[in-house]
Design a protein around this motif. Structure first.
Motif, short mmCIF file in Angstrom:
data_model
loop_
_atom_site.label_atom_id
_atom_site.label_comp_id
_atom_site.label_asym_id
_atom_site.label_seq_id
_atom_site.Cartn_x
_atom_site.Cartn_y
_atom_site.Cartn_z
N GLU A 36 -8.89 -11.49 -127.23
CA GLU A 36 -8.03 -10.33 -127.12
C GLU A 36 -6.68 -10.61 -127.76
OE1 GLU A 36 -6.70 -9.47 -123.11
OE2 GLU A 36 -6.73 -11.57 -122.58
N LYS A 37 -5.92 -9.56 -128.00
CA LYS A 37 -4.55 -9.70 -128.48
C LYS A 37 -3.65 -9.37 -127.30
CE LYS A 37 -1.23 -8.13 -131.92
NZ LYS A 37 -0.64 -9.44 -132.03
N ASP A 53 -6.45 -15.51 -125.95
CA ASP A 53 -5.42 -14.62 -126.46
C ASP A 53 -5.02 -15.10 -127.86
OD1 ASP A 53 -3.14 -13.15 -127.00
OD2 ASP A 53 -1.98 -13.94 -125.32
N THR A 54 -5.27 -14.28 -128.87
CA THR A 54 -4.97 -14.69 -130.25
C THR A 54 -3.47 -14.87 -130.49
OG1 THR A 54 -4.96 -12.38 -131.00
CG2 THR A 54 -7.03 -13.62 -131.24
N ASP A 55 -2.64 -14.21 -129.71
CA ASP A 55 -1.20 -14.36 -129.87
C ASP A 55 -0.76 -15.81 -129.62
OD1 ASP A 55 -0.83 -11.72 -130.54
OD2 ASP A 55 -0.15 -11.10 -128.55
N LYS A 60 -3.41 -13.90 -137.36
CA LYS A 60 -3.07 -12.61 -137.96
C LYS A 60 -3.82 -12.48 -139.28
CE LYS A 60 1.44 -12.19 -135.93
NZ LYS A 60 2.69 -12.87 -135.89
N SER A 86 -9.41 -5.13 -129.60
CA SER A 86 -8.29 -4.88 -130.52
C SER A 86 -8.48 -5.54 -131.89
CB SER A 86 -6.97 -5.37 -129.89
OG SER A 86 -6.76 -4.76 -128.65
N LYS A 89 -5.85 -4.59 -134.50
CA LYS A 89 -4.51 -5.11 -134.20
C LYS A 89 -4.40 -6.58 -134.62
CE LYS A 89 -3.20 -2.13 -130.36
NZ LYS A 89 -2.88 -2.08 -128.92
N ILE A 90 -5.50 -7.29 -134.55
CA ILE A 90 -5.50 -8.71 -134.94
C ILE A 90 -5.64 -8.86 -136.44
CG2 ILE A 90 -6.68 -10.94 -134.68
CD1 ILE A 90 -7.65 -9.85 -131.89
#
Length: 138
Positions: A36-37, A53-55, A60, A86, A89-90
């Motif tokens: 997820e993002k 969590d890719t954040d 990106k 998402s 978004k990623i």
């Protein structure tokens, strides 16, 4: 096998993904990974699934995203399902890049015998025609 959960914002894609993730955990003889993002699914996904969590990893763009998913498959031979929330978004909103990304993911899924499900926040009419040959739409 790749499954796309398609719909505009607020259409229930994330709920479908959560349900699919929790069902996959019950059926799987290996590991289920949910990507997820942002950390928003922490309390919705069973603790038996691996939530990423890719954040936290600075992922990106579709190329970096593909490398990230490949690394998950390479480092964990027992991953049976990967579910992604998402996606746009990623990776970004470039639809041609999305088709290329899904094409690569399809080959990776076949090689690693992994099922993938991705939520795509877009109207079905916005998506390129080439996706029908790559993924099943829900």
């Amino acid at each position: 096998m790749i499954t796309l959960i398609i719909g505009n914002k607020g259409s229930g894609k994330t709920k479908k993904l959560i349900q699919l993730a929790n069902e996959s955990v019950e059926k799987s003889n290996g590991n289920v990974v949910v990507i997820e993002k942002g950390a928003k699914l922490t309390y919705d996904i069973t603790h038996k699934a691996r939530l990423i969590d890719t954040d936290q990893y600075g992922v990106k763009g579709f190329d970096a995203f593909y490398g990230f998913i490949s690394g998950i498959c390479a480092g964990n031979y027992d991953v049976t399902d990967i579910l992604i929330d998402s996606t746009l978004k990623i990776g970004g909103r470039d639809m041609d890049a999305l088709v290329d990304f899904l094409s690569k993911l399809s080959k990776l899924a076949e090689q690693t015998e992994t099922k993938l499900a991705l939520s795509v926040s877009a109207d079905a009419s916005e998506l390129p025609d080439g996706l029908d040959a790559i993924a099943e739409k829900v």
